[in-house]
Design an enzyme around this catalytic site. Sequence first.
Site, PDB file in Angstrom:
ATOM      1  N   GLU A 131     -16.234  12.082  23.228  1.00 53.12           N
ATOM      2  CA  GLU A 131     -14.788  11.894  23.252  1.00 53.12           C
ATOM      3  C   GLU A 131     -14.229  11.722  21.840  1.00 53.12           C
ATOM      4  O   GLU A 131     -13.203  12.323  21.492  1.00 53.12           O
ATOM      5  CB  GLU A 131     -14.426  10.689  24.110  1.00 53.12           C
ATOM      6  CG  GLU A 131     -12.928  10.439  24.205  1.00 53.12           C
ATOM      7  CD  GLU A 131     -12.589   9.382  25.240  1.00 53.12           C
ATOM      8  OE1 GLU A 131     -12.932   9.579  26.417  1.00 53.12           O
ATOM      9  OE2 GLU A 131     -11.980   8.362  24.856  1.00 53.12           O
TER      10      GLU A 131
ATOM     11  N   ARG B  38      13.582  25.560   2.293  1.00 55.37           N
ATOM     12  CA  ARG B  38      14.685  24.615   2.154  1.00 55.37           C
ATOM     13  C   ARG B  38      15.104  24.545   0.686  1.00 55.37           C
ATOM     14  O   ARG B  38      14.259  24.410  -0.212  1.00 55.37           O
ATOM     15  CB  ARG B  38      14.240  23.239   2.638  1.00 55.37           C
ATOM     16  CG  ARG B  38      15.217  22.098   2.389  1.00 55.37           C
ATOM     17  CD  ARG B  38      16.450  22.204   3.218  1.00 55.37           C
ATOM     18  NE  ARG B  38      17.218  20.964   3.155  1.00 55.37           N
ATOM     19  CZ  ARG B  38      18.503  20.884   3.423  1.00 55.37           C
ATOM     20  NH1 ARG B  38      19.171  21.957   3.808  1.00 55.37           N
ATOM     21  NH2 ARG B  38      19.132  19.724   3.348  1.00 55.37           N
TER      22      ARG B  38
ATOM     23  N   GLN C 279       7.938  18.130  -7.759  1.00 57.90           N
ATOM     24  CA  GLN C 279       6.524  17.753  -7.777  1.00 57.90           C
ATOM     25  C   GLN C 279       6.203  16.633  -6.785  1.00 57.90           C
ATOM     26  O   GLN C 279       5.135  16.636  -6.158  1.00 57.90           O
ATOM     27  CB  GLN C 279       6.127  17.322  -9.185  1.00 57.90           C
ATOM     28  CG  GLN C 279       4.617  17.204  -9.386  1.00 57.90           C
ATOM     29  CD  GLN C 279       4.274  16.867 -10.822  1.00 57.90           C
ATOM     30  OE1 GLN C 279       4.575  15.779 -11.281  1.00 57.90           O
ATOM     31  NE2 GLN C 279       3.665  17.812 -11.532  1.00 57.90           N
TER      32      GLN C 279
END
Length: 382
Positions: A245, A271, A282
């Site tokens: 799991e 954008r 940066q």
Amino acid sequence: MNFSPTEEQKVLRAHIERFVRAQLNGGARESDSQQSFPLEHWKKCAEIGLQGLAIPIAYGGVGLDALSTALALEAFGYACEDGGLVFAVSAHLLACALPIALYGSDAQKSAYLPALSDGSVIAASGMTEADAGSNAFGMKSRAVAQGDCFVITGRKIFCSNAEVADLVVVYAVTDPDKGFLGGVTAFLVDATSPGFSCGQTFETIGLRSCSLGEIVLDQVRVGPDAVLGTVGGGAMMFMRAMDWERIGLAAVHVGQMERLVERSIQHLRTRTVAGKRIGEFQALSHRVADMKVRLEAARLLTYRAAMQLDALQSAGMDASIAKVFSSESLVQTATDAIQLHGGYGLTSELGTERNLRDALGATIYSGTSEIQRNMIAQWLGI
């Protein structure tokens, strides 16, 4: 170690991604807001074998090895917008179907695995209890022998798929003197059994399309054919299932992180602010670089752990390392994605805020981050 996927694994991943995008992503936002289990999408998952990825072909499954299963779950997490559905399928496969495949008798495998693999039977796992939490040694559920049968009494909480489950793998104490190791047995309990009921259903912050609830066992009587594995062998079975799991869910986390990284890169490329692409700042580009570093580190840790399972070696520490790193990385990556998208990241339309809400549970389910660190320290002999 060579972690490059084979051609078959590449084809498998591409097939899952195409199918999921075409068939499963509609309605994810609605399932989340309504906290409703997407049954029709669950059935579609079965069309490509997601509920039976690691189940032997002879019993209706796909028959994948551990690494291929991890790659398939990674593709599922990457392509599917409904985190609750991904979690529901993973819990069904890794915590319920796989223990039957690994430890069930031939009769149990024949009776349960085909229906679990095709999704016509939904499974849940009953281990966690209100007064025990992550401490399995504190389990209070009891299975008392009466002749060749057992009578089970107890309450389990935070059971994934509880409300919709047809079958539950229930862990109960059969010998209190032996404790967790040797004193706990796993049982296959039909949800229609007299004395079986669902208690409280929890409203959660994320993974809302996966039913999370309480299971009540009030003197549920089961026969000897309900014992999974051996009487007293539940602890070892549970720990092996948890290795699967944790590694499987780590693979899901990797896929989800990859989707967030790609969307963030695309946003920084397109954008603009004051005529300048925001990716040229940066501070933002470094944030995405860190997201990518976490993604690739989590991927390698997960693949290594999956290969340990395939080699039949002890994968406990590797599973915990992969789980704690991938889960915490997912939360950070989802947080970063919102920050990078600014105000848009907070809107439900974009889905980024849902990704964060879904991610928050990753450091809790299948053993909290604190529990993983405890176990890693123990394996280190500390």
